[in-house]
Design an enzyme around this catalytic site. Structure first.
Site, PDB file in Angstrom:
ATOM      1  N   ASN A  42       6.327   8.375 -27.269  1.00 39.35           N
ATOM      2  CA  ASN A  42       5.854   7.043 -27.254  1.00 39.35           C
ATOM      3  C   ASN A  42       6.346   6.100 -28.394  1.00 39.35           C
ATOM      4  O   ASN A  42       6.259   6.709 -29.615  1.00 39.35           O
ATOM      5  CB  ASN A  42       4.129   7.312 -27.646  1.00 39.35           C
ATOM      6  CG  ASN A  42       3.494   5.834 -27.596  1.00 39.35           C
ATOM      7  OD1 ASN A  42       4.092   4.776 -27.582  1.00 39.35           O
ATOM      8  ND2 ASN A  42       2.087   5.846 -27.901  1.00 39.35           N
ATOM      9  N   LEU A  43       7.145   5.109 -28.087  1.00 36.49           N
ATOM     10  CA  LEU A  43       7.710   4.485 -29.274  1.00 36.49           C
ATOM     11  C   LEU A  43       6.816   3.580 -29.994  1.00 36.49           C
ATOM     12  O   LEU A  43       7.112   2.823 -31.093  1.00 36.49           O
ATOM     13  CB  LEU A  43       8.937   3.760 -28.711  1.00 36.49           C
ATOM     14  CG  LEU A  43       9.918   4.614 -27.861  1.00 36.49           C
ATOM     15  CD1 LEU A  43      11.242   3.538 -27.463  1.00 36.49           C
ATOM     16  CD2 LEU A  43      10.521   5.610 -28.840  1.00 36.49           C
ATOM     17  N   LYS A  44       5.780   3.095 -29.588  1.00 37.09           N
ATOM     18  CA  LYS A  44       4.504   2.513 -30.340  1.00 37.09           C
ATOM     19  C   LYS A  44       5.270   1.117 -30.581  1.00 37.09           C
ATOM     20  O   LYS A  44       5.963   0.605 -29.835  1.00 37.09           O
ATOM     21  CB  LYS A  44       4.081   3.202 -31.481  1.00 37.09           C
ATOM     22  CG  LYS A  44       3.357   4.497 -31.052  1.00 37.09           C
ATOM     23  CD  LYS A  44       2.278   4.994 -32.167  1.00 37.09           C
ATOM     24  CE  LYS A  44       1.490   6.380 -31.782  1.00 37.09           C
ATOM     25  NZ  LYS A  44       0.484   6.809 -32.618  1.00 37.09           N
ATOM     26  N   HIS A  79      -4.683   4.497 -24.454  1.00 33.38           N
ATOM     27  CA  HIS A  79      -4.236   5.097 -25.417  1.00 33.38           C
ATOM     28  C   HIS A  79      -5.311   5.034 -26.560  1.00 33.38           C
ATOM     29  O   HIS A  79      -5.764   3.865 -26.402  1.00 33.38           O
ATOM     30  CB  HIS A  79      -2.779   4.569 -25.772  1.00 33.38           C
ATOM     31  CG  HIS A  79      -2.327   5.395 -27.000  1.00 33.38           C
ATOM     32  ND1 HIS A  79      -2.455   5.202 -28.341  1.00 33.38           N
ATOM     33  CD2 HIS A  79      -1.650   6.634 -26.956  1.00 33.38           C
ATOM     34  CE1 HIS A  79      -2.011   6.249 -29.073  1.00 33.38           C
ATOM     35  NE2 HIS A  79      -1.310   6.790 -28.201  1.00 33.38           N
ATOM     36  N   ILE A 102      -3.535  11.894 -34.989  1.00 30.31           N
ATOM     37  CA  ILE A 102      -2.469  11.113 -34.490  1.00 30.31           C
ATOM     38  C   ILE A 102      -1.542  10.611 -35.804  1.00 30.31           C
ATOM     39  O   ILE A 102      -2.391  10.310 -36.683  1.00 30.31           O
ATOM     40  CB  ILE A 102      -2.929   9.760 -33.524  1.00 30.31           C
ATOM     41  CG1 ILE A 102      -3.418  10.431 -32.147  1.00 30.31           C
ATOM     42  CG2 ILE A 102      -1.755   8.991 -33.294  1.00 30.31           C
ATOM     43  CD1 ILE A 102      -3.941   9.286 -31.364  1.00 30.31           C
ATOM     44  N   GLY A 119       0.139  14.881 -33.726  1.00 32.73           N
ATOM     45  CA  GLY A 119       0.785  15.738 -34.857  1.00 32.73           C
ATOM     46  C   GLY A 119       1.889  16.466 -34.282  1.00 32.73           C
ATOM     47  O   GLY A 119       2.494  17.456 -35.203  1.00 32.73           O
ATOM     48  N   GLU A 128      -5.727  13.773 -27.063  1.00 34.91           N
ATOM     49  CA  GLU A 128      -5.347  13.494 -28.553  1.00 34.91           C
ATOM     50  C   GLU A 128      -6.478  13.181 -29.486  1.00 34.91           C
ATOM     51  O   GLU A 128      -7.122  12.049 -29.476  1.00 34.91           O
ATOM     52  CB  GLU A 128      -4.565  12.111 -28.551  1.00 34.91           C
ATOM     53  CG  GLU A 128      -3.220  12.422 -27.802  1.00 34.91           C
ATOM     54  CD  GLU A 128      -2.150  11.107 -28.105  1.00 34.91           C
ATOM     55  OE1 GLU A 128      -1.201  11.544 -28.645  1.00 34.91           O
ATOM     56  OE2 GLU A 128      -2.558  10.074 -27.905  1.00 34.91           O
ATOM     57  N   ALA A 188       5.076  11.078 -30.855  1.00 36.53           N
ATOM     58  CA  ALA A 188       5.579   9.647 -31.353  1.00 36.53           C
ATOM     59  C   ALA A 188       6.340   9.781 -32.735  1.00 36.53           C
ATOM     60  O   ALA A 188       7.478  10.114 -32.779  1.00 36.53           O
ATOM     61  CB  ALA A 188       4.484   8.746 -31.574  1.00 36.53           C
ATOM     62  N   SER A 189       5.619   9.453 -33.631  1.00 44.34           N
ATOM     63  CA  SER A 189       6.249   9.621 -34.979  1.00 44.34           C
ATOM     64  C   SER A 189       7.090  10.272 -35.478  1.00 44.34           C
ATOM     65  O   SER A 189       8.277  10.336 -36.236  1.00 44.34           O
ATOM     66  CB  SER A 189       5.178   9.211 -36.299  1.00 44.34           C
ATOM     67  OG  SER A 189       4.379  10.034 -36.193  1.00 44.34           O
TER      68      SER A 189
END
Lengths: 221, 221, 221, 221
Positions: free
Chosen positions: B8-10, B92, B145, B180, B140, B201-202
């Site tokens: 997920n690139l958010k 989400h 997150i 995470g 999640e 993601a991150s």
């Protein structure tokens, strides 16, 4: 002064994907013929597609006032800009946002050099939106949207009153009007009421021949 | 069984516009090397750009359960499909929708042949989401997150319990887990807990070298 | 001029049910002693209870711009009025509503003779809210709410700027300020910055002795 | 088995303030005569008023899954309980909330010993809601609400299918049905389809004589 015309494609099937490109192409052609700026607001997933394939001003239908970060599903100003848009609608009656978010969206859009059109529903909210300093406020009485009855005929006072109210708050903000607009006489009437242009949708997108409908729209200017 | 990985690139700057294309290219390359499906979920305005430039499975970050019509600023399944996506996230934690809308979004996405990943926050909502018959439920815990603490380590019971609950409701629905996750051991642990893959993601997008981070992620499978 | 003080009980346990009545009684007593109007904003389910048991001005924490009809779970102005309230908060940062709804809520409240306090987060949104013609705009930088750091000290410019902006838009609208306010010096500073009163919460509600805290609050006026 | 009847007063003028007390009194009287539980769901600001004046089961029209704290304008379970309610509607079609919030609302209500009725719109969302373990799910096709056409006649399959789906998920959860219900035959039909009662509104509240309408409603049980 030449008007600004913004054609909102909503989620109309005729304005989705390849359809968005086709209608954008009609906007480009009629804009070029007439010397009038005709912008198109395709769906979010069509912004890049339209902007990269057609030489026409593209607006996003929505933009969130978020920055870079953990905002899944949000519409980030930088991404809209990178996709090729020159501006954005904010707070359309079909996608209302709260006051703090209108303000942060206007700020975020300006930060990327995007033009901002805040949509409102009556004179009071138009005045409120003007206080946020967008480029345009587009007043659209919700009950007339998609009705085929032009706001300029059904409720000229909401347009005239919006123009007066906005002038008092911030003379740099311009007024567009919308709802039920589709013909040349509607656009002419809208201009005579003091607005600088129109936001329109179904009257063009769902016309048998959108290009011909656009040509009619600009025929009296 | 090979896992499904969805990145997920958010609205991360590193994953916007050209950045989205670059990271999608890393997903494609590592997916090809490893034989593991690594999908990417770019921002709405980047779906077409990524899907038309990179041979990688693309998911939308959001989708509304609306049809063709007067839905300005909404995400229409047909448009997402036409833009080249193969699936979509729904609900989400950063873009929650109400229960009726999750159901209509799942139905709308399926109607276009898009795969559906409904995101949830605990075992009870995972069970509820499974009753709507999506392809996947991605559980999640919101507090994890972006924390860097993998759910598979911090709260293995939420994954195990989700798998059990979903099996009881509808054995055709599969469980992903997220929050995470970034390392090979996290993915391995997630699979051992019964999930079929991860949403992340991150940990990858903001890694100094996203491609190397993805290679580490799949290294223990 | 005497200030207006509005004490928001939020969903604090100390301000729920019998607790709401007790704190309202403290507001009444200190209001009477000091000759200063100290209103209380209890939870919706406590409005009638407090208003029927304590002789103090009661505000609702929220009000929807709906009329009589099919609006389950909405807060109808007539019901708020019948329950004994004299006014309402609208658009508190913990209960934001969209611009059209702020306008319809102000209109609905006025139609029942209720006083209106529209909450905002910065100078721009304060100016916008003033254009809707409420009795008061209460500016509260969200990052200071519940912080214990008074807005009058941390960000005096947001109060001063709000007062100036509101005067320009509609001189009949008055400015309250909030966030971090709890002491006499905070109220005094708020008045000196041009506001006509304060909106406050935890500093009083969660004080060991709310009545003593209120006495301190009004001690420098 | 005796049915449960829940009368939703919405924001009907006839069911506001003193009107809510009058209709609650009719519910009490007919409930006593018939031995059938007839509960009333007044507006939030009327919960305490009705519960303290009439010996009838009172439900809130809405409840938020928040705890004690900074939640201005939210409906806190403890406050609803203290005001005298015995239960609450959650996720009514006129007050939809997201999935995570339905779950937290059910949990919050249960924590205070309040009975929970989660409203849904079709079989799939009914199944999903059942997975959250409320006391009741009330299925109401939105297009029939307020129509005067009883769901038990217009769409018996949505009731039957909901009962079957819920049994499979959690046999402790019971099904109510609603939309268009007002007559004795509607209630009888609803019970025969497997529901344990009905949620209804305008057919009774706006009847010339609500007490007589309630007597007709229970006449065939």
């Amino acid at each position: 002064m030449k008007p600004l015309i913004v054609l909102n494609l909503k989620t109309y099937l005729e304005g989705t994907g390849e359809g968005a490109v086709r209608i954008a192409e009609a906007c480009r052609a009629v804009g070029e013929e007439s010397g009038i700026e005709i912008a198109v607001a395709p769906q979010l997933c069509d912004v890049y597609r339209v902007a990269s394939q057609v030489d026409v001003p593209v607006y996003s239908q929505h933009l969130d006032g978020v920055g870079a970060g953990s905002f899944t599903g949000h519409v980030f100003a930088r991404c809209v800009k990178d996709a090729g848009a020159v501006g954005t609608l904010i707070n359309h009656s079909e996608r209302r946002v709260n006051l703090a978010d209108i303000e942060s969206s206007v700020t975020a859009a300006k930060g990327e050099g995007l033009r901002t059109i805040v949509c409102t529903n009556n004179i009071a909210t138009t005045a409120a939106a003007a206080a946020l300093g967008p480029d345009f406020v587009a007043v659209e009485p919700p009950e007339l949207i998609g009705s085929g009855i032009p706001v300029s005929k059904a409720d000229p006072e909401v347009v005239r009153g919006s123009v007066t109210a906005v002038e008092r708050i911030d003379a740099d903000v311009k007024v567009l009007c919308g709802a039920g607009i589709s013909k040349g006489e509607d656009l002419k009437a809208a201009m005579e009421l003091g607005s600088v242009g129109v936001l329109l949708a179904s009257g063009i997108v769902k016309a048998k021949d959108p290009k011909a409908a656009l040509e009619d729209l600009v025929s009296l200017i």
